[in-house]
Design a protein around this motif. Sequence first.
Motif, PDB file in Angstrom:
ATOM      1  N   PHE A   3       0.845  -1.181   0.000  1.00 48.52           N
ATOM      2  CA  PHE A   3       0.000   0.000   0.000  1.00 48.52           C
ATOM      3  C   PHE A   3       0.883   1.233   0.000  1.00 48.52           C
ATOM      4  N   VAL A   4       0.274   2.384  -0.268  1.00 42.64           N
ATOM      5  CA  VAL A   4       0.997   3.654  -0.207  1.00 42.64           C
ATOM      6  C   VAL A   4       0.154   4.670   0.551  1.00 42.64           C
ATOM      7  N   THR A   5       0.812   5.599   1.204  1.00 46.56           N
ATOM      8  CA  THR A   5       0.115   6.766   1.731  1.00 46.56           C
ATOM      9  C   THR A   5      -0.037   7.763   0.589  1.00 46.56           C
ATOM     10  N   SER A   6      -0.812   8.815   0.820  1.00 49.53           N
ATOM     11  CA  SER A   6      -0.980   9.818  -0.234  1.00 49.53           C
ATOM     12  C   SER A   6       0.352  10.486  -0.566  1.00 49.53           C
ATOM     13  N   ALA A   7       1.169  10.755   0.463  1.00 50.96           N
ATOM     14  CA  ALA A   7       2.486  11.354   0.212  1.00 50.96           C
ATOM     15  C   ALA A   7       3.379  10.381  -0.545  1.00 50.96           C
ATOM     16  N   GLY A   8       3.298   9.102  -0.196  1.00 49.26           N
ATOM     17  CA  GLY A   8       4.098   8.103  -0.894  1.00 49.26           C
ATOM     18  C   GLY A   8       3.715   7.996  -2.358  1.00 49.26           C
ATOM     19  N   MET A   9       2.419   8.106  -2.660  1.00 48.81           N
ATOM     20  CA  MET A   9       1.978   8.036  -4.053  1.00 48.81           C
ATOM     21  C   MET A   9       2.475   9.237  -4.844  1.00 48.81           C
ATOM     22  N   LYS A  10       2.428  10.426  -4.246  1.00 52.87           N
ATOM     23  CA  LYS A  10       2.940  11.612  -4.925  1.00 52.87           C
ATOM     24  C   LYS A  10       4.431  11.469  -5.222  1.00 52.87           C
ATOM     25  N   LYS A  11       5.158  10.933  -4.241  1.00 51.33           N
ATOM     26  CA  LYS A  11       6.589  10.738  -4.427  1.00 51.33           C
ATOM     27  C   LYS A  11       6.858   9.732  -5.549  1.00 51.33           C
ATOM     28  N   LEU A  12       6.063   8.681  -5.598  1.00 50.65           N
ATOM     29  CA  LEU A  12       6.221   7.663  -6.627  1.00 50.65           C
ATOM     30  C   LEU A  12       5.945   8.245  -8.015  1.00 50.65           C
ATOM     31  N   GLU A  13       4.890   9.033  -8.120  1.00 47.27           N
ATOM     32  CA  GLU A  13       4.567   9.663  -9.407  1.00 47.27           C
ATOM     33  C   GLU A  13       5.649  10.660  -9.814  1.00 47.27           C
ATOM     34  N   ARG A  14       6.173  11.411  -8.841  1.00 45.49           N
ATOM     35  CA  ARG A  14       7.224  12.381  -9.145  1.00 45.49           C
ATOM     36  C   ARG A  14       8.487  11.678  -9.649  1.00 45.49           C
ATOM     37  N   ARG A  15       8.861  10.582  -9.002  1.00 45.37           N
ATOM     38  CA  ARG A  15      10.026   9.824  -9.466  1.00 45.37           C
ATOM     39  C   ARG A  15       9.803   9.286 -10.875  1.00 45.37           C
ATOM     40  N   SER A  16       8.583   8.789 -11.118  1.00 41.14           N
ATOM     41  CA  SER A  16       8.266   8.244 -12.435  1.00 41.14           C
ATOM     42  C   SER A  16       8.395   9.323 -13.501  1.00 41.14           C
ATOM     43  N   ALA A  17       7.904  10.536 -13.207  1.00 47.13           N
ATOM     44  CA  ALA A  17       7.997  11.638 -14.165  1.00 47.13           C
ATOM     45  C   ALA A  17       9.455  11.996 -14.435  1.00 47.13           C
ATOM     46  N   GLU A  18      10.278  11.977 -13.381  1.00 50.94           N
ATOM     47  CA  GLU A  18      11.705  12.295 -13.545  1.00 50.94           C
ATOM     48  C   GLU A  18      12.411  11.256 -14.396  1.00 50.94           C
ATOM     49  N   GLU A  19      11.871  10.036 -14.411  1.00 51.24           N
ATOM     50  CA  GLU A  19      12.478   8.964 -15.194  1.00 51.24           C
ATOM     51  C   GLU A  19      11.849   8.831 -16.588  1.00 51.24           C
ATOM     52  N   GLY A  20      10.983   9.766 -16.950  1.00 53.60           N
ATOM     53  CA  GLY A  20      10.477   9.797 -18.313  1.00 53.60           C
ATOM     54  C   GLY A  20       9.055   9.336 -18.520  1.00 53.60           C
ATOM     55  N   VAL A  21       8.352   8.967 -17.440  1.00 56.07           N
ATOM     56  CA  VAL A  21       6.942   8.594 -17.574  1.00 56.07           C
ATOM     57  C   VAL A  21       6.121   9.843 -17.282  1.00 56.07           C
ATOM     58  N   SER A  22       5.551  10.447 -18.302  1.00 55.19           N
ATOM     59  CA  SER A  22       4.861  11.716 -18.119  1.00 55.19           C
ATOM     60  C   SER A  22       3.589  11.544 -17.303  1.00 55.19           C
ATOM     61  N   TYR A  23       3.150  12.647 -16.670  1.00 54.19           N
ATOM     62  CA  TYR A  23       1.889  12.625 -15.932  1.00 54.19           C
ATOM     63  C   TYR A  23       0.718  12.348 -16.872  1.00 54.19           C
ATOM     64  N   ASP A  24       0.807  12.850 -18.107  1.00 50.10           N
ATOM     65  CA  ASP A  24      -0.243  12.570 -19.084  1.00 50.10           C
ATOM     66  C   ASP A  24      -0.361  11.079 -19.339  1.00 50.10           C
ATOM     67  N   ARG A  25       0.792  10.424 -19.474  1.00 55.89           N
ATOM     68  CA  ARG A  25       0.778   8.985 -19.732  1.00 55.89           C
ATOM     69  C   ARG A  25       0.215   8.225 -18.543  1.00 55.89           C
ATOM     70  N   MET A  26       0.617   8.632 -17.322  1.00 53.81           N
ATOM     71  CA  MET A  26       0.103   7.955 -16.133  1.00 53.81           C
ATOM     72  C   MET A  26      -1.413   8.081 -16.053  1.00 53.81           C
ATOM     73  N   MET A  27      -1.934   9.275 -16.319  1.00 53.44           N
ATOM     74  CA  MET A  27      -3.377   9.484 -16.266  1.00 53.44           C
ATOM     75  C   MET A  27      -4.086   8.684 -17.351  1.00 53.44           C
ATOM     76  N   GLU A  28      -3.522   8.676 -18.528  1.00 49.79           N
ATOM     77  CA  GLU A  28      -4.124   7.941 -19.633  1.00 49.79           C
ATOM     78  C   GLU A  28      -4.207   6.449 -19.319  1.00 49.79           C
ATOM     79  N   GLU A  29      -3.112   5.897 -18.832  1.00 50.49           N
ATOM     80  CA  GLU A  29      -3.089   4.463 -18.527  1.00 50.49           C
ATOM     81  C   GLU A  29      -4.009   4.129 -17.358  1.00 50.49           C
ATOM     82  N   ALA A  30      -4.020   4.995 -16.332  1.00 48.67           N
ATOM     83  CA  ALA A  30      -4.876   4.738 -15.165  1.00 48.67           C
ATOM     84  C   ALA A  30      -6.345   4.760 -15.568  1.00 48.67           C
ATOM     85  N   GLY A  31      -6.745   5.753 -16.361  1.00 46.67           N
ATOM     86  CA  GLY A  31      -8.139   5.839 -16.783  1.00 46.67           C
ATOM     87  C   GLY A  31      -8.559   4.678 -17.656  1.00 46.67           C
TER      88      GLY A  31
END
Length: 508
Positions: A3-31
Motif C-alpha cells: 500500500f501507499v500513503t498519499s504522500a508516498g503516491m505523490k513521491k512515486l509519481e514524481r520519481r516516475s515523471a523524472e524517469e520519463g513517464v509523463s503525468y499525461d501517460r500515467m493518467m491515460e493508462e490509469a483511466g
Amino acid sequence: MEFVTSAGMKKLERRSAEEGVSYDRMMEEAGREAARIILERFPVAGCRVVVLCGRGNNGGDGFVTARELAGAGGEVTVVLWKGAPATETARQAFGTLPPNVKVLDCGTPEQEAGVLAELEKDPPHLTIDALYGAGFRGAPSSRDEGLFACCAWGRETTVALDLPSGVEADTGRYEACLPCALCIAMGYPKPAHLVPWRGDYMDKLETAKFSLTDNREGCVLTTVGPWDLPARRLPWGHKGTNGRLGLVCGSRRFPGAAQLSAMGALRSGAGYVHLISTGSVCQLAAGRLPEVLYTPCRENSRGSLPAWELDRVLEALKGCDGAVVGCGLTACDDTAALVRGILERADLPLVLDADALNVLAGEPELLKRTRCPVLVTPHPGEFSRLFGAHMDETGKDVCAAAGAAARQYSITVLLKGPLTAIAAPDGSVWGSFRGNSGLARGGSGDVLAGILGSMTVRGLALPQAARAGTWLHGRAAELAAAEWGVESMQPSDVAGSLGKAFLESAGQ
C-alpha cells in the motif's frame, strides 16, 4: 499486501515523471485500466453512465474513463461538479472527450440545481465518482453533501476512482461520503482501502495498475502478517529456550497495567515472565497470575517505584532476555530517574511504553544513550510529547513520521492507531490495519506491550518483534470482537484470544 500513503503516491509519481513517464501517460493508462475493470463488471453498452468529475487529477482520470466507456457504447454524461479542470494534465484529458459525451457544467447555482434535478428524475444505470482523490482532507462542503445524498441510493451501481469522495486516504475518516460497490485504487491501495471499517463506504476493491518507476523505496509499504511470527516452540525445548521477560510495570494507581502486560506476555509464549514492581502490585498480581515470578520493591509516597530501587530493578533484570518498562508506572520524578537509569545501565532489549515515554517527553536524545536496542510504542499524543513533532490522527502521514523518528534516534518505533506504523532504525516502515474499535479502551496497550516483550525474548529482533506482536494483538482483538462485540470486549479478552490467533496462524 502493498500500500501507499498519499504522500508516498505523490513521491512515486514524481520519481516516475523524472524517469520519463509523463503525468499525461500515467493518467491515460490509469483511466484506461479503470475503464477495463468497470467493463468487466458492469453492462455499459446502451446504458446511461454519469461521471462526476472534480477539478483535480482525479477528475482527469474520470475524463479518460468516460471516453473509454463511451467508446464501449455507453451513453456517457460528464458532470463538472466544481467547474472546469484546474490542472494541466486534467485539462489535456478533458480535451480528448469525444462529441458523443455530454458535458454538464455546475459552475453556477442554477446549473447545479438542474443537474441534481436531472439525476433525481432520471437516475443513471452507472455512476462513476471521480470528484476527490487521495488529496482530500477534512469534511465535504454542504454542496457536496447534497450531491452525495442525491446519489446515495445507487451504491450498488457506483464506482469510485481511487477513493469514495469524502473519505481521507491516509486515515479512512469521513463525515459524509459517496459509498460505492466498487473502488478502483489508482496504482496501489491507500490506508483507507484497508482500515477495518472500509465496509462503511466500499464493498469491493480493485487496483488499476499503470506505468510507475521501479524505484519504490520509501514509497511503497507492506502490511504485517502471521509470517512475522517466531518459529514454533521446539518440541524438546525448555523454559529457558523460550525466553525470560522482565516487566517493570505497575503502581498503586495502575496495578492492572502490570497484570494485563503479564497476561499478554504469558499468552504469547514467553518461557518466564518476571514482574518487578512495588510490593502491593506484586501481591495483587500473584493472586491472579501464579505463573509469574515476582520481585517486590519498596514504593514511594505516590505508590510507585522509587528511584532508589534502581539497583534492585537492574539486578532483577540481569536474568532476563528483554524487558518491558512503563505500563502503569505513574509519571513522576522517581519514574523519570528510574527510566533514565535503566536506559543508561541495562544491556538487554527494551520495550518502552506509556509512562516510560511520558517521563522522557521532549528529551528523545536520551534514547541515544542506551547500551541496548529500544522499541518505543507511543500513541499519537505520546509521540508528539516525546519527539516534539505535532502528531494527530487527522491527515498526518504516520508512516513517514515513524520512519523519520526511528532513523534519527536509531530505535524501533511502533506508532499506534487505526493505521499502526512500525519503523526500523534504518527507516524501513511497515503498516498494520488489524484490530477494531474495541481496542480503544484503557489496558489494550498494556496487553500489546506484554506481547511485544514476549516476541522479543523469543528471539526476534525488535523490528520483527514489533511486526509480529502488532499482528497478534490485532488479530486477537478481531477474534475477541467476534465473541463479545466491540462494545463489550475487554483487554483481558484480547489476551485470552491470543491462543486462537496462534492456532489460526498455524492452520489448526
